[in-house]
Scaffold this active site. Sequence first.
Site, mmCIF file in Angstrom:
data_model
loop_
_atom_site.group_PDB
_atom_site.id
_atom_site.type_symbol
_atom_site.label_atom_id
_atom_site.label_comp_id
_atom_site.label_asym_id
_atom_site.label_seq_id
_atom_site.Cartn_x
_atom_site.Cartn_y
_atom_site.Cartn_z
ATOM 1 N N CYS A 185 39.194 27.785 29.755
ATOM 2 C CA CYS A 185 38.471 28.670 30.669
ATOM 3 C C CYS A 185 39.152 28.565 32.018
ATOM 4 O O CYS A 185 39.079 27.527 32.680
ATOM 5 C CB CYS A 185 37.001 28.267 30.777
ATOM 6 S SG CYS A 185 36.060 29.322 31.919
ATOM 7 N N GLU A 228 38.469 36.171 29.419
ATOM 8 C CA GLU A 228 39.438 35.664 28.447
ATOM 9 C C GLU A 228 40.329 36.826 28.031
ATOM 10 O O GLU A 228 39.918 37.992 28.095
ATOM 11 C CB GLU A 228 38.721 35.037 27.245
ATOM 12 C CG GLU A 228 39.610 34.154 26.400
ATOM 13 C CD GLU A 228 40.337 33.101 27.218
ATOM 14 O OE1 GLU A 228 41.521 33.367 27.569
ATOM 15 O OE2 GLU A 228 39.764 32.050 27.517
#
Length: 217
Positions: free
Chosen positions: A2, A104
């Site tokens: 992340c 993402e």
Amino acid sequence: MCGRFNLTSTPEMIAEHFHLPRLPRYQTSYNITPAQKILCIVELEDKSLKAVNLFWGLVPSWSKDTKNSHHLINARSETVREKPSFRAAFQKRRCLIVANGFYEWQQLEGQKHAFNIHRQDNGLFAFAGLWEHWQHDQDTLYSCSIITTSATDFMQPIHERMPVIITPDQYSKWLNKSADEDSAFALLANQAYTEMTATPVSDYVNNPRHNDERCLR
């Protein structure tokens, strides 16, 4: 992993969601990147909760300097209890990292396509995080890292890793300093992903200098 996320809710919304006694100070951001101060929830000695701004990129207390913090923006759940950089923090310094969504990138036909992963109601949620206190001579730094794990079926088409999300009913258990290590580790099961959805967004978000609502379009 992340490496980018967003936080767009108001201080009032955050205080209500986390049952904070006072409103937090923070900067709304559509494109949060490592090496910034990010909003985290920690438990104080009297068991009350406090919103604090921590440097994103954990620096272990025993580190000689802060130069390698960019390597520790994430902690893998599979090894978080064994890695020297995270072991002590996992035992006693767990935190919640506040977000409305994270980004993402899906690799497809040689190109990367950005997604905003968020709750279906676009509400607040919290990553499982760790925090650390580093001090050397007159320099002090409070830093943090987001715990990640292998992707569920939901996230697998986009990326093989994803951040761990703690559900609201488990916030107090995750933050509890006196909780045993096994109980805390059991909370990394990612049950919250049943409430998440993935929305394609433009490559405007790819540039870390871009930080406005166009990141979510």
